[in-house]
Write a protein that holds these residues in place. Sequence first.
Motif, PDB file in Angstrom:
ATOM      1  N   VAL A  14       0.843  -1.202   0.000  1.00 47.29           N
ATOM      2  CA  VAL A  14       0.000   0.000   0.000  1.00 47.29           C
ATOM      3  C   VAL A  14       0.877   1.250   0.000  1.00 47.29           C
ATOM      4  O   VAL A  14       0.593   2.221  -0.700  1.00 47.29           O
ATOM      5  CB  VAL A  14      -0.977  -0.010   1.196  1.00 47.29           C
ATOM      6  CG1 VAL A  14      -1.828   1.245   1.211  1.00 47.29           C
ATOM      7  CG2 VAL A  14      -1.854  -1.255   1.159  1.00 47.29           C
ATOM      8  N   ARG A  15       1.975   1.233   0.762  1.00 47.41           N
ATOM      9  CA  ARG A  15       2.868   2.392   0.797  1.00 47.41           C
ATOM     10  C   ARG A  15       3.454   2.675  -0.586  1.00 47.41           C
ATOM     11  O   ARG A  15       3.589   3.821  -0.997  1.00 47.41           O
ATOM     12  CB  ARG A  15       3.993   2.180   1.806  1.00 47.41           C
ATOM     13  CG  ARG A  15       4.926   3.399   1.882  1.00 47.41           C
ATOM     14  CD  ARG A  15       5.803   3.406   3.105  1.00 47.41           C
ATOM     15  NE  ARG A  15       5.076   3.983   4.246  1.00 47.41           N
ATOM     16  CZ  ARG A  15       4.503   3.280   5.221  1.00 47.41           C
ATOM     17  NH1 ARG A  15       4.548   1.999   5.230  1.00 47.41           N
ATOM     18  NH2 ARG A  15       3.877   3.874   6.207  1.00 47.41           N
ATOM     19  N   ARG A  16       3.793   1.637  -1.345  1.00 52.22           N
ATOM     20  CA  ARG A  16       4.313   1.858  -2.696  1.00 52.22           C
ATOM     21  C   ARG A  16       3.248   2.529  -3.571  1.00 52.22           C
ATOM     22  O   ARG A  16       3.571   3.375  -4.403  1.00 52.22           O
ATOM     23  CB  ARG A  16       4.778   0.545  -3.319  1.00 52.22           C
ATOM     24  CG  ARG A  16       6.142   0.121  -2.775  1.00 52.22           C
ATOM     25  CD  ARG A  16       6.664  -1.099  -3.460  1.00 52.22           C
ATOM     26  NE  ARG A  16       5.939  -2.242  -2.887  1.00 52.22           N
ATOM     27  CZ  ARG A  16       5.796  -3.414  -3.466  1.00 52.22           C
ATOM     28  NH1 ARG A  16       6.303  -3.643  -4.645  1.00 52.22           N
ATOM     29  NH2 ARG A  16       5.148  -4.386  -2.867  1.00 52.22           N
ATOM     30  N   MET A  17       1.977   2.175  -3.375  1.00 51.38           N
ATOM     31  CA  MET A  17       0.906   2.833  -4.139  1.00 51.38           C
ATOM     32  C   MET A  17       0.774   4.296  -3.742  1.00 51.38           C
ATOM     33  O   MET A  17       0.641   5.169  -4.595  1.00 51.38           O
ATOM     34  CB  MET A  17      -0.426   2.103  -3.942  1.00 51.38           C
ATOM     35  CG  MET A  17      -0.495   0.765  -4.630  1.00 51.38           C
ATOM     36  SD  MET A  17      -2.150   0.053  -4.606  1.00 51.38           S
ATOM     37  CE  MET A  17      -2.304  -0.416  -2.913  1.00 51.38           C
ATOM     38  N   THR A  18       0.799   4.571  -2.433  1.00 49.94           N
ATOM     39  CA  THR A  18       0.651   5.968  -2.005  1.00 49.94           C
ATOM     40  C   THR A  18       1.877   6.797  -2.379  1.00 49.94           C
ATOM     41  O   THR A  18       1.763   8.002  -2.576  1.00 49.94           O
ATOM     42  CB  THR A  18       0.381   6.082  -0.488  1.00 49.94           C
ATOM     43  OG1 THR A  18       1.447   5.492   0.240  1.00 49.94           O
ATOM     44  CG2 THR A  18      -0.941   5.424  -0.118  1.00 49.94           C
ATOM     45  N   ASP A  19       3.034   6.154  -2.489  1.00 47.83           N
ATOM     46  CA  ASP A  19       4.230   6.885  -2.939  1.00 47.83           C
ATOM     47  C   ASP A  19       4.078   7.367  -4.383  1.00 47.83           C
ATOM     48  O   ASP A  19       4.633   8.401  -4.752  1.00 47.83           O
ATOM     49  CB  ASP A  19       5.481   6.009  -2.825  1.00 47.83           C
ATOM     50  CG  ASP A  19       5.957   5.846  -1.389  1.00 47.83           C
ATOM     51  OD1 ASP A  19       5.469   6.588  -0.508  1.00 47.83           O
ATOM     52  OD2 ASP A  19       6.806   4.965  -1.158  1.00 47.83           O
TER      53      ASP A  19
END
Length: 72
Positions: free
Chosen positions: A20-25
């Motif tokens: 999820v963090r990679r998506m929000t990045d």
Amino acid sequence: MCGIAGMICRQDEAVTADQVRRMTDTIVHRGPDDEGIHVRDNVGLGMRRPTLSRTWIPSRSEEHTSELQSLR
């Protein structure tokens, strides 16, 4: 301007906070000031949000303010 991202996997697969963090990045331009991530089992949600400055909010006229106060 805010941004949201999320994913749902099959029930036998888990979502990780790193996914999820990679998506929000990738949507950091939508809100560079704040980030939130929630992961539970096979569901992951993330958001990005800018800090809203008081100067962005248009000022209200006295007439408009009194109308709003009369509605309370």
